[in-house]
Design an enzyme around this catalytic site. Structure first.
Site, PDB file in Angstrom:
ATOM      1  N   LYS A  77       0.834  -1.207   0.000  1.00 37.08           N
ATOM      2  CA  LYS A  77       0.000   0.000   0.000  1.00 37.08           C
ATOM      3  C   LYS A  77       0.863   1.250   0.000  1.00 37.08           C
ATOM      4  O   LYS A  77       0.682   2.155  -0.828  1.00 37.08           O
ATOM      5  CB  LYS A  77      -0.916   0.018   1.215  1.00 37.08           C
ATOM      6  CG  LYS A  77      -1.831   1.235   1.278  1.00 37.08           C
ATOM      7  CD  LYS A  77      -2.255   1.626   2.672  1.00 37.08           C
ATOM      8  CE  LYS A  77      -1.174   2.434   3.360  1.00 37.08           C
ATOM      9  NZ  LYS A  77      -1.637   3.033   4.637  1.00 37.08           N
TER      10      LYS A  77
ATOM     11  N   CYS B 180     -25.694   6.614   6.793  1.00 30.17           N
ATOM     12  CA  CYS B 180     -26.469   6.099   5.667  1.00 30.17           C
ATOM     13  C   CYS B 180     -27.554   7.091   5.245  1.00 30.17           C
ATOM     14  O   CYS B 180     -27.989   7.088   4.087  1.00 30.17           O
ATOM     15  CB  CYS B 180     -27.103   4.758   6.016  1.00 30.17           C
ATOM     16  SG  CYS B 180     -25.900   3.474   6.439  1.00 30.17           S
TER      17      CYS B 180
ATOM     18  N   CYS C 149     -26.042   9.230   2.582  1.00 34.73           N
ATOM     19  CA  CYS C 149     -25.366   8.545   1.480  1.00 34.73           C
ATOM     20  C   CYS C 149     -26.256   8.457   0.251  1.00 34.73           C
ATOM     21  O   CYS C 149     -27.389   7.976   0.318  1.00 34.73           O
ATOM     22  CB  CYS C 149     -24.946   7.146   1.931  1.00 34.73           C
ATOM     23  SG  CYS C 149     -24.028   6.243   0.661  1.00 34.73           S
TER      24      CYS C 149
END
Length: 364
Positions: free
Chosen positions: A232, A310, A313
């Site tokens: 990474k 959420c 979103c």
């Protein structure tokens, strides 16, 4: 650490987040896909990059390895795409143009620029070699550590190099070689595994001096040979230091979200490295450079491991992991301010959207 702080000339400062997302209304420039992991540098003139002055270098990197996205999203469909990829990623990408997140200003790629500005060193005044080194150090410190905490550790280290070692450019190879490991550990104590990382950084500095012409390695093999540097960090360093898009940087956010959305098989992808290889097997190369900051910023502010939003979103209708009770109960006028970023532009967008057909029927 308290006694150390008393000896510093500058008081501790808060690292401020940008007020405008770097992802707002900019275009993406991509490079051809690599043939294999260590031949990709043949597509890049390393000798020429090393000869660039600061402005040439940063302008080159901004074009060559841009991870900035625009509101529009056009990608050719492929049968290899997971079913939810386009429906979710297109919406997440749009949200990122309206979010200011920690990774935008104190993520590893931006952190050297942000920190140097605190010491009066503007972007085009930074020596490219010092930027590349500071990028690598910030990546090495970032493991198991929040961006904001990493930023404070980098600030402490920069401050010591400037004030105590009298090195006006701050974190340089000479300063890392000069600083004692115990002192380095004290300065970065807030990051995860700080004792190990202080040892890694000291050994890395010596390796750059002895084996890599006093600069950051230009291949994933070279970067991976450094202590404490994994894939990474290596691929993000290649991208932001040399403009080489040789692989995807998969951190905990990218790993978690890709598994949650079933973009990779959670049963087969036990580690971020498994996720990287699975993701690279089907994700278009033109998205390799942007997917890390797009998903990381989204994961920091809208979809963290705990406390998901959420209700804010745009993908809550297509995401099978959405909390539908939260979606139904949420009120845009009563949203609390995010502790890790700014989603005011996203709220404006949500309020301006026309109501859905079902909502219009209910009003009647």
């Amino acid at each position: 650490m308290r006694s150390l702080n008393k000896t510093l000339k500058r008081s501790r400062v808060e690292i401020e987040l940008e007020t405008v997302s770097k992802y707002f209304k900019k275009e993406v420039t991509t490079v051809p896909p690599p043939q294999n992991e260590d031949k990709v540098d043949q597509d890049v003139d390393i000798k020429h990059i090393k000869s660039m002055n600061s402005q040439e270098y940063f302008d080159y990197i901004e074009v060559r390895a841009s991870d900035v996205v625009s509101d529009s999203f056009n990608i050719k469909y492929s049968p290899s795409f997971p079913p939810t990829f386009l429906p979710i990623y297109s919406k997440v990408r749009l949200m990122r143009t309206k979010l200011v997140t920690p990774v935008d200003s104190v993520g590893c790629a931006m952190l050297p620029v942000t920190i140097n500005e605190k010491f009066g060193i503007k972007k085009y005044e930074m020596l490219p070699k010092n930027y590349r080194l500071q990028l690598l150090v910030s990546l090495m410190l970032s493991s198991q550590t929040k961006d904001e905490t990493n930023a404070q550790a980098m600030y402490n280290l920069m401050e010591y190099c400037v004030d105590k070692l009298n090195i006006k450019q701050g974190i340089t190879l000479n300063s890392l070689l000069e600083i004692e490991e115990k002192q380095l550990d004290a300065l970065i104590y807030s990051v995860g595994f700080h004792k190990k990382k202080s040892g890694y950084i000291k050994r890395m500095a010596q390796m750059l001096l002895d084996e890599f012409e006093q600069d950051v390695p230009t291949t994933i093999t070279g970067l991976s040979s450094l202590p404490g540097v994994g894939p990474k960090m290596g691929y993000l360093a290649l991208q932001k230091a040399w403009g080489i898009i040789g692989g995807i940087g998969v951190d905990v956010h990218v790993d978690r979200l890709c598994k949650m959305w079933k973009w990779v098989d959670p049963n087969k992808c036990k580690t971020p490295e498994h996720t990287r290889k699975a993701l690279e097997s089907w994700l278009p190369h033109e998205l390799w450079n942007e997917i890390n900051p797009v998903l990381v910023g989204f994961g920091q502010v809208i979809c963290p491991a705990r406390g998901k939003r959420c209700d804010l979103c745009l993908a809550n209708k297509v995401c099978k992991s959405a909390n539908h009770k939260l979606v139904k109960s949420g009120s845009l006028d009563e949203c609390e301010t995010s502790k890790r970023g700014d989603y005011s532009k996203l709220l404006e967008h949500l309020k301006e959207r026309p109501p859905s057909p079902s909502a219009q029927i209910l009003k009647k």
